[in-house]
Design a protein around this motif. Structure first.
Motif: not given
Length: 1316
Positions: A673, A881, A884, A915, A919
């Motif tokens: 990812y 997510s 992050s 994103l 997500d």
């Protein structure tokens, strides 16, 4: 990763030449049509100069370089071939470039060369000539100074003063001296035997500038000629050193009667003097005999000579008073004599060179080519320890200068056959792949097979149709029309031979070992194919040939005319003898090269008009994977010549792609990812242009990751020995990029978080903090990680698991807050300390991007832990997510030289604009959207702009229309407040969508600075409910489009009441479908408006199909209330879904089943509503099984424990009717519904299923709905049904009947609760 370990460039035939540089000494010798340059101290290859670089026409001639000369002052190397002379120059950056060239006219072949200070002497069959170097038209050229018709010189050398040229000839025993200026013969010096070498001696200690001449005759006698006092241009004999003058007669007589009992060499006086002075300067014991001897040599100024004797000993002689004028009292004496067997054999030539270490010397011999390090203290004392062998070349063998055609290896790569134009030889791999030793050779063959690690050899002659096994005795077998031959592993003592014939027959040949190796034809048959294959190639056996059990593995790969790959395994007892184990349709019909690895990875090279296409295919083709893993287009300037596979010990495949001058090594890398890297990437590049200009003829993998390249007649062996500290072995690199991941790797932590294993992640972080603390406090400690047991990954965990309970001593005591050390508890202090330590000292074997993500995930885990009780599972996934995303982007844009980071982690990696749709879908299916919205706003520093909302997909995942309107108003206000000037145009689009024209009018009143204030105040004062004013707004919108003010134009379209045109501007001109969706949902006031449905139909769904984005497609179908397709698109091939739709899907991208979270979403949605249950029933059990296997394969690229957990815990249960046992009471409709849903274990807590469809409608999703539907008429259905599909449809029908009963809710009755 791969370093050059050995070169096999051919052995020298005669004398060596040297080029002394400040920090290294180079030795040179001709080999075929090249000049080989080696490091004198190690014999490492420096460069191979190809004569064809300067004279391309000689590349295809069977001619060799005859002479070489070196001009040390100008760093020029001159070589000749026939009548052509070529010169190279060593430039300032240590690269060799072409210097000049000469082609002799009517002079015959060149026989000798010498070059010094811009003068070139050329001896040819017609005589001797001298050339001078001049600059003409900015080009270096050679101008002939004079030419003399003399006896053909075999050797010519300039005197150090350049006054004379000394020559010798094979036709007589004379040494001739010529004047360099005029070419006049000055003197003839007769010798009793043929002269083999000439050495000019020049000493700075001599009071005269006249040099001395040393000659060596065929009996190894060295004669000293000095100038005559009254006639310095003439030389006379003053001394001679022969074997008997150096040794006692009896000792010399014992050396045998061979004509050449010794080899003599003069030790260059200046080289020896510098070394002896350095040794004396560093000597600690001045009184030792060794030091005294060196001091005496230095003070007396003796000339030293070394004689190698036939018994392997070395004799050092000294001659005194050579520099005395007149040269009287010359005397010679033996200085030292070593023991025997110091040399393995008597060399033809001896040389002494300076060593990079000034206290040592280099002694080189030829032939054989060896190099020693000389310790002066021990050597001149007669000790055998004075010589230390540094390197030794191979013995010369016939035809080693013949060009190489190809390389053929054994199945395991422990032996390789080098096929040359004139026969070839076998080499065996030893010392773990770092060395090759020569084996048997053959003279002529059309096909060659090497077996048993190079111990056996088989050759096939097309002329006689005979296969010959070169064993003791020789075994033969007659087989007609063999077109290809290769070896394969076997369960027997010897490897077997597989041959392909011109009619596509396959010949299987065994080698019986008793009593002697004998060829035996085992079978001859064809592959069971309807059409003959276009090509049949062997599957590379490098991986499974190491397996002693030799389980069944594919042996052959056939490729049909239409590009279908078929894998075959030999099977006795069947009519054809072969069984197909799998097929892959590639669609590539005109391929130029093909190869297949042990792991059944196939590579095809297809010729295209604009270059070449290289594709890599996996054998596991299914509806979820086309098999295509990698595709790359090479330009026409990069022509692929060769393909070869190898395998690591853990069965990872490495592909070598050979080009003209370099080889690219491709390895598979896991999907993460963190990066959008391709599935295969270049992990190393082997370029031989720094060594040789020859094109690569062939390249091949050998055992233990060694790699052999053939260019011209020379071999280059590369291996995994890391010569630099910042490198790692190739196999280790490949395992790190595609092998099992460590527990602390960010990819592993992220997957654990997404799959609900939060407690496990916390344990890993705590364990990591303890390890990092040790190496942080003691930097000398190495990082060592103890892997977590697999069982810890298999334990069931939930995203909502509670924190560990606090410990109490008694019933009413307070909790023990400090019962455990702080570093063993997951806490904010522990996390902050760990991050600070990792910033200072990054973990080994993590890329900067991975290390940044590790820190992000550690910090994110802490933040979600502190607020996890208020979020559901999908909300937590979104927060993971989102956190992050923002933390990483902040790290990317932060200063890399900040004090905390110390510049240890580069920040210029990992930036993302938004994103992933995955997500956003997690947030869409979350039941905690209010908290997600506030968390997202806080992540934007409390002021979310439209760019932030688009990056987070807020208007995609918010479900509440009221929340949408409220949040758009917040964004409008933030957009207005964002600029220092408070520009109303920045927020007009959003306020107009909300219908707040008067508010915008008020904002314009405050924008006195704006040049458009007056006209906007006048315009917005109108009543836009009137058609006239709407028309005016639309005209202004079109005018703004012409000025490319697209966002403002969309705002005026909204002002004019044309939502459709505003959406069109967002889609076409702004390329922002999220903005179009936001406007449609807010203006229409629902998620089912016609404009929104049009966006989903014509933009979002085609985009999802074009990009292969199943997440986006699932969301779009869910918004269209086609939740059956929202589930089916996660599993069903996109082509099948597209064929069932009533909208046109022009382009379908690659099916992206490389995200394990697809399985997580599918497990959630498949039984969430009646529609999703209906969609699930359309998916066959086989498809779901293959889907789970595909996700497990994705997990297996690093997260092996999670792959095991997936296949171990996955539930294949479907919504169905469970027949109650007779002993149970009659079920209520509610209980019937609960039993009818056999859900995933994680979802079995649901007490009901959402009814989101007309229960009276048919169960099949393929029927036309009364409303506008995405499904075609039944006559156009293309999705194939499997056997179990009908049964599940029947089960779904029962479920629908049960749901219909549930709709008839019975009258409320308190007695039904049975209260006691």
């Amino acid at each position: 990763m791969l370093d050059l370990l050995k070169t096999f460039t051919g052995s020298p035939v005669g004398a060596l030449h040297q080029l002394v540089l400040p920090h290294v000494t180079l030795i040179l010798y001709p080999s075929a049509d090249t000049v080989v340059i080696l490091d004198a101290s190690t014999l490492d290859l420096v460069r191979v100069l190809n004569f064809g670089e300067i004279y391309p026409g000689t590349q295809h001639l069977n001619q060799t370089i005859s002479c070489v000369a070196v001009d040390s002052a100008m760093k020029v190397i001159v070589a000749s071939m026939d009548t052509h002379i070529a010169a190279w120059l060593l430039s300032g950056n240590n690269t060799w470039r072409i210097h000049s060239s000469i082609s002799l006219q009517d002079s015959g072949s060149v026989t000798t060369l010498d070059c010094r200070s811009g003068l070139l002497s050329v001896g040819s069959q017609n005589g001797l000539s001298v050339y001078t170097l001049i600059l003409e038209n900015d080009l270096l050229t050679w101008s002939k100074k004079w030419e003399a018709r003399v006896a053909t010189p075999s050797l010519a050398k300039f005197a150090p003063t350049l006054a004379f040229i000394a020559t010798i000839s094979h036709h007589d025993d004379l040494v001739r001296l010529y004047s360099t200026t005029s070419g006049r013969l000055v003197q003839d010096i007769p010798h009793p035997r043929p002269v083999t070498d000439l050495i000019w001696r020049f000493s700075q200690a001599s009071r005269s500038g006249d040099p001395a001449l040393y000659t060596i005759t065929s009996d190894s006698t060295l004669r000293i000629f000095l100038p005559v006092i009254d006639a310095p241009h003439r030389l006379q004999l003053h001394a001679s050193l022969d074997l008997f003058s150096s040794l006692p007669f009896l000792v010399a007589a014992k050396l045998g009667s061979h004509s050449r009992k010794s080899t003599v060499m003069w030790l260059d006086k200046e080289v020896v003097r510098r070394t002896i002075k350095a040794v004396l300067a560093s000597a600690t014991e001045d009184a030792s005999l060794q030091v005294k001897r060196l001091r005496e040599i230095d003070e007396e100024g003796w000339d030293l000579f070394v004689r190698a004797l036939g018994d392997g000993s070395m004799l050092v002689s000294a001659v005194a008073n050579i520099d005395r004028r007149p040269p009287t009292l010359i005397r010679q004496f033996a200085l030292s004599h070593t023991s025997s067997n110091v040399l393995s054999q008597l060399p033809s030539h001896l040389y002494l060179f300076p060593h990079p270490n000034v206290t040592s010397l280099i002694m080189a011999t030829s032939t054989p080519l060896t190099t020693f390090e000389v310790s002066p203290l021990a050597f001149f004392d007669g000790q055998s320890t004075g010589l230390h062998l540094n390197a030794k070349g191979l013995d010369r063998f016939p035809h080693e200068e013949s060009k190489i055609r190809r390389l053929v290896r054994t199945p395991a790569g422990r032996g390789v056959a080098v096929v040359r134009v004139d026969g070839g030889e076998v080499w065996r791999v030893i010392e773990g792949g770092s060395q090759l030793v020569r084996g048997r050779r053959w003279s002529n063959a059309d096909h060659v097979v090497v077996l048993d690690g190079g111990k056996l050899l088989a050759t096939y002659s097309s002329e006689t149709s005979v296969l010959t096994l070169h064993s003791e005795p020789i075994s033969t077998l007659t087989i007609l029309s063999i077109t290809d031959l290769f070896s394969a592993p076997s369960r027997t003592t010897h490897e077997c031979i597989v041959g392909l014939t011109s009619d596509s027959s396959i010949v299987y040949i065994y080698i019986d070992s008793k009593p002697n190796p004998t060829l035996r034809l085992h079978s001859k048959n064809n592959l069971p194919l309807a059409q003959p294959p276009k090509v049949i190639i062997p599957v590379d056996p490098m991986s499974w040939s190491r397996d002693s059990s030799l389980e069944e593995h594919d042996t052959l790969l056939s490729i049909s005319d239409d590009g279908e790959l078929s894998f075959w395994i030999a099977e006795d007892g069947t009519p054809s003898g072969w069984r197909c184990t799998g097929k892959v349709k590639t669609g590539r019909k005109t391929f130029a090269l093909a190869s297949c690895s042990s792991a059944k990875k196939s590579v095809l090279v297809v010729q295209l008009p604009d270059g070449q296409e290289l594709t890599i295919w996996d054998s596991k083709e299914s509806e979820f994977a086309s098999g295509l893993e990698h595709r790359r287009i090479f330009s026409t300037s990069e022509h692929i010549n060769d393909l070869d596979w190898t395998s690591t010990p853990d069965n990872q495949s490495i592909l070598a792609v050979g080009f003209t001058h370099h080889v690219e090594l491709l390895c598979q890398q896991r999907k993460t990812y963190f990066n959008d890297d391709p599935a295969w990437a270049i992990c190393w590049k082997v370029d031989i242009r720094n060594y040789i200009s020859y094109p690569i003829r062939d390249s091949i993998w050998l055992a233990n990751g060694s790699f052999l390249i053939a260019a011209g007649h020379q071999l280059f062996l590369f291996g995994q020995t890391a010569l630099q500290k910042d490198q790692e072995p190739l196999f280790q690199y490949v395992a790190r990029h595609n092998g099992p991941l460590e527990d602390y790797h960010p990819q592993m932590l992220l997957q654990c978080l997404l799959w609900g294993k939060v407690e496990l992640v916390k344990q890993i972080i705590v364990a990591l903090s303890l390890v990092v603390k040790v190496i942080y406090e003691d930097p000398t400690q190495d990082f060592h990680w103890n892997a977590f047991p697999v069982e810890q990954y298999l334990r069931g965990q939930h995203m909502t698991s509670n924190k560990p309970s606090k410990r109490y001593n008694s019933l009413f005591s307070t909790p023990q807050e400090n019962s455990l050390p702080d570093e063993t508890v997951f806490s904010r202090h522990m996390v902050e300390t760990l991050i600070e330590q990792l910033e200072t000292r990054p973990l080994p074997h993590l890329t900067p991007n991975e290390h940044a993500f590790l820190l992000v995930l550690i910090q994110t885990t802490l933040e979600i832990e502190e607020q996890r009780r208020a979020l559901d599972a999908n909300g937590l996934r979104y927060v993971i997510s989102m956190r992050s995303f923002y933390i990483l982007n902040r790290r990317v844009t932060s200063d890399p030289s900040s004090p905390r980071s110390n510049g240890a982690i580069p920040r210029s990696t990992g930036w993302r604009e938004r994103l992933r749709y995955r997500d956003m879908v997690w947030a869409f299916h979350s039941e905690s959207q209010g908290l997600l919205l506030s968390t997202s706003t806080a992540a934007c520093s409390g002021r979310m702009l439209w760019s932030d909302a688009r990056a987070l997909g807020v208007f995609i995942w918010l479900n509440s229309v009221e929340s949408l309107r409220a949040h758009m108003e917040v964004i409008a206000r933030n957009e207005y407040m964002a600029g220092d000037n408070r520009d109303p145009t920045a927020c007009s689009l959003f306020y107009f969508a909300l219908g707040k024209m008067k508010l915008v009018h008020g904002l314009w009143k405050q924008a006195a600075w704006h040049k458009e204030q007056a006209i906007m105040l006048k315009f917005l004062a109108n009543d836009f409910t009137q058609p006239k004013q709407k028309t005016a707004a639309l005209k202004n919108a079109y005018a703004l489009l012409g000025k490319q003010r697209f966002e403002y134009a969309a705002a005026f379209f909204l002002l004019g009441g044309s939502l459709k045109d505003a959406v069109h501007v967002c889609l076409r001109h702004l390329s922002d479908f999220q903005l179009a969706i936001a406007l449609a949902r807010v203006v229409e006031g629902s998620s089912d408006g016609p404009v929104l449905r049009d966006i989903l139909h014509n933009t979002v769904i085609p985009t999802a199909f074009r990009e292969g984005n199943r997440w986006l497609g699932s969301w779009a179908f869910w918004m269209l209330n086609r939740r059956d397709f929202a589930v089916r698109i996660l599993v069903t091939p996109l082509r099948d879904i597209a064929d069932a739709l009533d909208i046109q899907v022009i382009e379908i991208g690659e099916p992206h089943y490389d995200d394990p979270s697809l399985a997580l979403l599918f497990s959630q949605l498949r039984s969430k509503t009646l529609q999703t249950a209906k969609g699930t029933s359309e998916i066959s059990g086989r498809s779901e099984f293959n889907f789970v296997l595909q996700i497990a394969r994705v997990f297996s690229t690093g997260c092996h424990a999670l792959a095991l957990d997936l296949v171990r815990s996955w539930s294949f249960e479907r919504p169905s009717i469970s027949v109650p046992a007779p002993t149970e009471p009659p079920p209520t409709p509610y209980a019937t519904l609960r039993r009818s849903l056999a859900l995933d274990p994680k979802l079995r807590r649901r007490s009901s299923i959402m009814i989101d469809m007309d229960i009276a409608s048919p169960a099949s999703t393929r029927k036309v709905s009364p409303e506008r539907s995405l499904v075609r008429a039944p006559t156009q259905e293309t999705i194939k049904e499997e056997g179990d599909l009908l049964a599940r449809k029947a089960g779904l029908g029962s479920l629908l009947k049960s749901a219909k009963q549930d709709v008839q809710v019975p009258e409320f009755n308190m007695d039904s609760f049975s209260f006691v």
